[in-house]
Design a protein around this motif. Structure first.
Motif, PDB file in Angstrom:
ATOM      1  N   VAL B  17       0.838  -1.083   0.052  1.00 23.35           N
ATOM      2  CA  VAL B  17      -0.348  -0.255   0.144  1.00 23.35           C
ATOM      3  C   VAL B  17       1.111   1.044  -0.106  1.00 23.35           C
ATOM      4  O   VAL B  17       0.687   1.861  -0.820  1.00 23.35           O
ATOM      5  CB  VAL B  17      -0.906   0.067   1.141  1.00 23.35           C
ATOM      6  CG1 VAL B  17      -1.400   1.683   1.583  1.00 23.35           C
ATOM      7  CG2 VAL B  17      -1.544  -1.538   1.532  1.00 23.35           C
ATOM      8  N   GLU B  18       2.309   1.280   0.747  1.00 21.39           N
ATOM      9  CA  GLU B  18       2.807   2.128   1.046  1.00 21.39           C
ATOM     10  C   GLU B  18       3.428   2.845  -0.100  1.00 21.39           C
ATOM     11  O   GLU B  18       3.967   3.622  -1.039  1.00 21.39           O
ATOM     12  CB  GLU B  18       3.627   2.444   2.068  1.00 21.39           C
ATOM     13  CG  GLU B  18       3.626   2.932   3.490  1.00 21.39           C
ATOM     14  CD  GLU B  18       4.790   2.455   4.724  1.00 21.39           C
ATOM     15  OE1 GLU B  18       6.126   2.091   4.262  1.00 21.39           O
ATOM     16  OE2 GLU B  18       4.076   2.059   5.524  1.00 21.39           O
ATOM     17  N   LEU B  19       4.170   1.443  -0.945  1.00 21.20           N
ATOM     18  CA  LEU B  19       4.717   1.800  -2.293  1.00 21.20           C
ATOM     19  C   LEU B  19       3.551   2.782  -3.492  1.00 21.20           C
ATOM     20  O   LEU B  19       4.190   3.128  -4.451  1.00 21.20           O
ATOM     21  CB  LEU B  19       5.159   0.204  -2.501  1.00 21.20           C
ATOM     22  CG  LEU B  19       5.811   0.397  -3.752  1.00 21.20           C
ATOM     23  CD1 LEU B  19       7.328   1.378  -3.379  1.00 21.20           C
ATOM     24  CD2 LEU B  19       5.965  -0.983  -4.269  1.00 21.20           C
ATOM     25  N   VAL B  20       2.396   1.881  -3.536  1.00 19.41           N
ATOM     26  CA  VAL B  20       1.814   2.343  -4.558  1.00 19.41           C
ATOM     27  C   VAL B  20       1.553   4.076  -3.942  1.00 19.41           C
ATOM     28  O   VAL B  20       1.347   4.949  -5.402  1.00 19.41           O
ATOM     29  CB  VAL B  20       0.391   1.696  -4.262  1.00 19.41           C
ATOM     30  CG1 VAL B  20      -0.283   1.543  -4.858  1.00 19.41           C
ATOM     31  CG2 VAL B  20       0.321   0.292  -4.865  1.00 19.41           C
ATOM     32  N   ASP B  21       0.864   4.035  -2.749  1.00 17.46           N
ATOM     33  CA  ASP B  21       1.000   5.070  -2.657  1.00 17.46           C
ATOM     34  C   ASP B  21       1.858   6.298  -2.730  1.00 17.46           C
ATOM     35  O   ASP B  21       2.048   7.266  -3.303  1.00 17.46           O
ATOM     36  CB  ASP B  21       1.411   5.883  -1.092  1.00 17.46           C
ATOM     37  CG  ASP B  21      -0.573   4.920  -0.180  1.00 17.46           C
ATOM     38  OD1 ASP B  21      -1.674   4.869  -1.310  1.00 17.46           O
ATOM     39  OD2 ASP B  21      -1.392   5.157   0.974  1.00 17.46           O
ATOM     40  N   GLU B  22       3.379   5.785  -2.588  1.00 17.21           N
ATOM     41  CA  GLU B  22       4.201   6.361  -3.089  1.00 17.21           C
ATOM     42  C   GLU B  22       4.342   6.907  -4.411  1.00 17.21           C
ATOM     43  O   GLU B  22       4.989   8.391  -5.394  1.00 17.21           O
ATOM     44  CB  GLU B  22       5.944   5.805  -2.016  1.00 17.21           C
ATOM     45  CG  GLU B  22       7.408   6.486  -3.063  1.00 17.21           C
ATOM     46  CD  GLU B  22       7.357   7.982  -1.941  1.00 17.21           C
ATOM     47  OE1 GLU B  22       6.489   8.200  -1.591  1.00 17.21           O
ATOM     48  OE2 GLU B  22       8.222   8.859  -2.815  1.00 17.21           O
ATOM     49  N   LYS B  23       4.296   6.198  -5.425  1.00 19.56           N
ATOM     50  CA  LYS B  23       4.262   5.594  -6.974  1.00 19.56           C
ATOM     51  C   LYS B  23       3.536   6.399  -7.100  1.00 19.56           C
ATOM     52  O   LYS B  23       3.846   8.039  -8.277  1.00 19.56           O
ATOM     53  CB  LYS B  23       3.948   4.639  -7.728  1.00 19.56           C
ATOM     54  CG  LYS B  23       5.301   4.297  -7.273  1.00 19.56           C
ATOM     55  CD  LYS B  23       5.403   2.979  -8.405  1.00 19.56           C
ATOM     56  CE  LYS B  23       6.467   1.651  -8.290  1.00 19.56           C
ATOM     57  NZ  LYS B  23       6.443   0.852  -8.898  1.00 19.56           N
ATOM     58  N   PHE B  24       1.822   6.921  -6.581  1.00 21.62           N
ATOM     59  CA  PHE B  24       0.769   7.871  -6.670  1.00 21.62           C
ATOM     60  C   PHE B  24       1.175   9.176  -7.053  1.00 21.62           C
ATOM     61  O   PHE B  24       1.614  10.985  -7.599  1.00 21.62           O
ATOM     62  CB  PHE B  24      -0.099   7.649  -6.303  1.00 21.62           C
ATOM     63  CG  PHE B  24      -1.321   6.776  -7.269  1.00 21.62           C
ATOM     64  CD1 PHE B  24      -1.348   7.058  -8.632  1.00 21.62           C
ATOM     65  CD2 PHE B  24      -1.227   6.206  -6.466  1.00 21.62           C
ATOM     66  CE1 PHE B  24      -2.785   6.088  -9.082  1.00 21.62           C
ATOM     67  CE2 PHE B  24      -2.636   4.379  -7.102  1.00 21.62           C
ATOM     68  CZ  PHE B  24      -3.090   4.396  -8.639  1.00 21.62           C
ATOM     69  N   ARG B  25       2.257   9.751  -5.667  1.00 25.04           N
ATOM     70  CA  ARG B  25       2.202  10.435  -5.164  1.00 25.04           C
ATOM     71  C   ARG B  25       3.494  11.256  -6.107  1.00 25.04           C
ATOM     72  O   ARG B  25       3.147  12.429  -6.222  1.00 25.04           O
ATOM     73  CB  ARG B  25       2.977  10.831  -3.657  1.00 25.04           C
ATOM     74  CG  ARG B  25       3.098  12.169  -2.796  1.00 25.04           C
ATOM     75  CD  ARG B  25       3.441  12.322  -1.488  1.00 25.04           C
ATOM     76  NE  ARG B  25       5.182  11.244  -1.883  1.00 25.04           N
ATOM     77  CZ  ARG B  25       6.193  12.476  -2.644  1.00 25.04           C
ATOM     78  NH1 ARG B  25       5.587  13.873  -2.679  1.00 25.04           N
ATOM     79  NH2 ARG B  25       7.104  11.724  -2.250  1.00 25.04           N
ATOM     80  N   LEU B  26       4.266  10.666  -6.602  1.00 23.55           N
ATOM     81  CA  LEU B  26       5.566  11.550  -7.446  1.00 23.55           C
ATOM     82  C   LEU B  26       5.137  11.395  -8.852  1.00 23.55           C
ATOM     83  O   LEU B  26       5.207  12.432  -9.457  1.00 23.55           O
ATOM     84  CB  LEU B  26       6.290  10.567  -7.805  1.00 23.55           C
ATOM     85  CG  LEU B  26       7.518   9.762  -6.604  1.00 23.55           C
ATOM     86  CD1 LEU B  26       7.981   8.334  -6.153  1.00 23.55           C
ATOM     87  CD2 LEU B  26       8.249  10.843  -6.017  1.00 23.55           C
ATOM     88  N   ALA B  27       3.819  10.570  -9.068  1.00 26.22           N
ATOM     89  CA  ALA B  27       3.355  10.954 -10.449  1.00 26.22           C
ATOM     90  C   ALA B  27       2.774  12.105 -10.534  1.00 26.22           C
ATOM     91  O   ALA B  27       2.500  12.854 -11.393  1.00 26.22           O
ATOM     92  CB  ALA B  27       2.254   9.408 -10.979  1.00 26.22           C
ATOM     93  N   VAL B  28       1.619  12.219  -9.335  1.00 30.01           N
ATOM     94  CA  VAL B  28       0.489  13.061  -9.297  1.00 30.01           C
ATOM     95  C   VAL B  28       1.763  14.687  -9.819  1.00 30.01           C
ATOM     96  O   VAL B  28       1.489  16.039 -10.202  1.00 30.01           O
ATOM     97  CB  VAL B  28      -0.225  13.769  -8.239  1.00 30.01           C
ATOM     98  CG1 VAL B  28      -0.396  14.921  -7.877  1.00 30.01           C
ATOM     99  CG2 VAL B  28      -0.971  12.378  -8.442  1.00 30.01           C
ATOM    100  N   GLU B  29       2.638  14.783  -8.492  1.00 34.22           N
ATOM    101  CA  GLU B  29       3.971  15.468  -8.598  1.00 34.22           C
ATOM    102  C   GLU B  29       4.985  15.579  -9.900  1.00 34.22           C
ATOM    103  O   GLU B  29       5.028  16.981 -10.195  1.00 34.22           O
ATOM    104  CB  GLU B  29       4.731  15.737  -7.676  1.00 34.22           C
ATOM    105  CG  GLU B  29       4.799  15.745  -5.986  1.00 34.22           C
ATOM    106  CD  GLU B  29       4.449  16.905  -5.718  1.00 34.22           C
ATOM    107  OE1 GLU B  29       5.167  18.332  -6.485  1.00 34.22           O
ATOM    108  OE2 GLU B  29       3.137  17.179  -5.452  1.00 34.22           O
ATOM    109  N   ALA B  30       4.870  15.082 -10.807  1.00 31.94           N
ATOM    110  CA  ALA B  30       5.513  15.106 -11.785  1.00 31.94           C
ATOM    111  C   ALA B  30       5.324  15.467 -13.179  1.00 31.94           C
ATOM    112  O   ALA B  30       5.545  15.806 -13.880  1.00 31.94           O
ATOM    113  CB  ALA B  30       5.841  13.930 -12.057  1.00 31.94           C
ATOM    114  N   CYS B  31       3.602  15.608 -12.971  1.00 27.50           N
ATOM    115  CA  CYS B  31       3.009  15.880 -13.772  1.00 27.50           C
ATOM    116  C   CYS B  31       3.346  16.666 -14.635  1.00 27.50           C
ATOM    117  O   CYS B  31       2.849  17.758 -14.094  1.00 27.50           O
ATOM    118  CB  CYS B  31       1.238  15.434 -13.531  1.00 27.50           C
ATOM    119  SG  CYS B  31       0.332  15.355 -14.980  1.00 27.50           S
TER     120      CYS B  31
END
Lengths: 128, 632
Positions: B17-31
């Motif tokens: 769950v943490e890993l997925v959360d982290e990826k989502f966060r990075l994706a949103v930031e990098a958009c």
């Protein structure tokens, strides 16, 4: 019948020549041409044409400015003016009319029918 | 409904769950697009780095604040309404550049944006994700492109005028007879120079429509008559291709609401296409049909049909099924694109189908006048009638509803031409003008309104979201008041009340001066249901009434005791100095009233009371039911 004096104003010498040739198809027309608005104002006052064909986009003094000068001078204020311009929108035509022009002839025109078109305008204005 | 974020829940291990959360966060930031997520109440709950950069805020300054802080003030009200509609009907909305949206930076500057919306169902309820792109650069490029196109077109047209003029004179024989081969070659040159002219005109048209430079003059229009005219105008063209054009009426069409010149252009383009692609001796059939809320016309050819692979690109610019086709048929590849653009601006739809038995049928649907009129005429006509010129139907309806309780019935006009037509047709007590109508320059529009003899003195109130006009301009155009949008209805009603002086029940007030008490009583009785009549039998009493009350109209007898009722004329003006219209109703001497303030003169012996009442109604725009019916 006396000659119908028409003053043609356009900065393009080629177009002046074509209009000259075209209007010469009607022997009643007597044409004089000017290459600028300033020349047109002088010629109109001195020659008293029955009608002025006036280009819209000209360097220096454009057609509408030329028209406003013509309208201010009592010697030329009553001379009907037809603008000659690239296909005008209805709104632009309205604008030209509100400036005091009597009509608009669109460019490019058909030189074989231009004399008839001009005559038609003259008749509508009850000048012939 | 929107998507459900449930991926994290599907991963059973906490580390996953943490890993997925982290990826989502990075994706949103990098958009590379700005992302702003709001809750159902429009409060910002999440943003990314690009959104911070675009709007010039720190994240902490955005979270917990309403989304409206990112929107220019003049658009906030509209935005709120759109947001509520979106919450009620949440569905993905792709970014559209044509919507003319703007973002507001922290430093107060604005920038054009494109926004896509995505509803998201979360455990905390409905969230809305806005994906925001700054389109300043694109707009600048568009503007440069448009300027370039219009300059180039003008520069091209000048030599073309000379070329086609010279060729026209030669082919026409103005320079003497020519040998046959020379004439043939010159004719080819002439035809092609004319084609070049058409191409430039089409390019200019597209450019003008796209850049919003073409002003659409909407009006009520007999589409049947217009189509007949266009067919007639294209008869010679059809003959040249050996094609017959036939008009069929599937049902008697009602009028439409459109710009006649632009609609004629649409029909011409469809017709010339159908003619070009018809076989020799083929037939083109134009059909008109009245549907529920619109009028549909179709143009059917018996050509070879549109190839399947070309169908998706039919309305694209310079789209032609086969480039050799273009050369043979003399088309520019812009005709259908122009059709699509115009029909969209007219509020209609255009499409095409394969015709049974071969060929293609293009159809256009346009809003029927009756439908437009139904929405525009206030069904509750008990109030004082005012006209509102506003292009946004939501805002217009909101204002109509708001003004109802104050005793106003509000009709709509969607553009200046419509407003002028309506105001000339129907008398309105006041006109409210949205100063930012899309197809109009506000000051110019005011001037045109004031030029109309029917409305040269009707009170005008300006509603404006942005631009203020200066007092000078206001007094020049005789503008009563300027109100910031969204209009405060209490304030607006007060201003209208003051200008019109109407009672809450909307009855106009008439001053009747006559020394004949029977006449006074009769007139008061007849007018009682529709007006408040103040009857006085002397000039002095009239002057007293004028100091305390506002009147919409005065009816004067010429001889009131020993003096003339016309002596009252200098006193008959509103508090703002506007003259009160006067009807002279007198046994003799009515013809002596030459003052322009006197709008009607009736001689008692000749004119019946009915004529007087008709004249009063005429001036007070008291609307009869027949007129209401005609408008429908």
């Amino acid at each position: 019948m006396s000659a119908i004096r028409i003053l043609h104003v356009d900065d393009e010498p080629d177009i002046r020549e074509i209009v000259g040739l075209s209007l010469s198809l009607n022997p009643d027309f007597q044409l004089r041409a000017c290459g600028s608005g300033a020349d047109a104002i002088t010629a109109a006052a001195a020659w008293s044409p029955l009608l002025i064909l006036l280009d819209v986009m000209m360097p220096g003094m454009d057609g509408p400015t030329t028209l406003s000068h013509l309208r201010k001078n009592p010697d030329t204020s009553d001379i009907p003016v037809l603008f000659m311009t690239a296909r005008a929108q209805a709104r632009e035509v309205e604008q030209f009319i509100s400036l005091g022009a009597q009509g608009v002839i669109s460019k490019p025109f058909d030189p074989m029918t231009l004399p008839f078109l001009v005559r038609n305008h003259l008749q509508a204005l009850k000048l012939v | 409904m929107g998507k459900v974020i449930g991926i994290a829940e599907k991963a059973c291990e906490p580390w996953a769950v943490e890993l997925v959360d982290e990826k989502f966060r990075l994706a949103v930031e990098a958009c590379p697009s700005g992302m702003v997520m709001t809750d159902g109440a429009g409060i910002i709950v999440l943003t990314n780095a690009e959104a911070e950069r675009l709007f010039g805020y720190q994240r902490s300054e955005l979270i917990g604040r309403p989304i409206e802080i990112l929107i220019p003030e003049r658009l906030r009200n509209k935005h709120q309404r759109h947001r509520h509609t979106f919450i009620e009907h949440p569905q993905t909305r792709h970014a559209e550049a044509s919507r003319n949206l703007f973002g507001l930076r922290q430093d107060g500057t604005e920038f054009p944006v494109e926004i896509g919306l995505e509803p998201i169902c979360s455990r905390d309820g409905l969230l809305v994700l806005s994906v925001i792109t700054d389109i300043s650069d694109r707009k600048r490029v568009d503007r440069l492109k448009n300027e370039f196109v219009s300059t180039v077109s003008h520069e091209l047209r000048t030599p073309l005028t000379s070329i086609s003029g010279s060729l026209g004179l030669l082919v026409g024989g103005a320079a003497g007879a020519l040998p046959e081969p020379a004439l043939r070659l010159l004719t080819i040159a002439q035809n092609n120079s004319q084609r070049l002219v058409r191409l430039i005109n089409d390019i200019l048209d597209i450019e003008k429509i796209e850049s919003g430079q073409i002003v659409f003059n909407f009006k009520r229009l007999d589409v049947h008559a217009l189509i007949e005219q266009v067919i007639e105008a294209n008869r010679a063209y059809a003959d040249g291709f050996g094609v017959q054009v036939r008009l069929e009426l599937a049902s008697t069409p009602g009028d439409v609401y459109a710009d006649p010149d632009r609609l004629a252009q649409v029909i011409t383009n469809l017709l010339s296409n159908a003619i070009k692609f018809s076989p020799l001796n083929g037939e083109v059939i134009v059909t008109i049909e009245q549907r529920a809320n619109n009028v549909r016309f179709s143009v059917r050819d018996h050509g070879s049909g549109i190839p399947a692979e070309f169908k998706p690109r039919v309305f694209e610019k310079f789209a032609q099924a086969d480039t050799t086709d273009a050369r043979q048929k003399g088309g520019t590849g812009l005709g259908l694109s122009i059709v699509k653009q115009i029909v969209t601006r007219l509020g209609g739809q255009v499409g095409f189908d394969e015709a049974p038995g071969g060929g293609t049928v293009f159809h256009v649907e346009l809003p029927a006048w009756a439908q437009v009129a139904r929405q525009d005429i206030d069904t509750d006509q008990r109030g004082v009638r005012i006209l509102l010129c506003e292009d946004d139907p939501d805002a217009a309806s909101a204002l109509r509803d708001g003004l109802h309780p104050f005793g106003f019935s509000t009709d709509f006009a969607r553009n200046p031409a419509d407003a002028i037509a309506r105001a000339k047709y129907d008398r309105y007590a006041a006109i409210l003008v949205d100063f930012e109508l899309p197809d109009a320059d506000g000051v110019n529009f005011l001037g045109r309104l004031r030029e109309q003899p029917e409305i040269y003195k009707t009170p005008i109130v300006i509603l404006s979201a942005g631009r203020k006009i200066d007092r000078n301009e206001m007094s020049k155009r005789d503008v009563l008041e300027w109100i910031e949008k969204p209009a405060d209805v209490d304030q607006l009603a007060r201003i209208l009340d003051g200008a019109i002086g109407h009672e809450v029940n909307g009855r106009p007030r008439i001053l009747h001066v006559d020394d004949d008490h029977d006449v006074l009583e009769l007139v008061a009785q007849i007018l009682e249901p529709t007006a408040i009549v103040v009857s006085v039998d002397s000039i002095e009493a009239a002057r007293r009434a004028l100091t305390t009350q506002h009147f919409d109209l005065a009816v004067l007898d010429i001889s009131v005791g020993p003096v003339s009722g016309l002596d009252l004329l200098p006193d008959l003006h509103s508090r703002k100095g506007a003259p009160i219209p006067v009807i002279v109703f007198s046994a003799h001497g009515a013809e002596l009233a030459t003052d322009p303030q006197v709008e009607a003169k009736l001689t008692k012996s000749r004119a019946s009371l009915d004529a007087l009442v008709a004249a009063i109604h005429d001036r007070l725009m008291l609307r009869s039911p027949e007129v209401a019916e005609e408008m429908q």
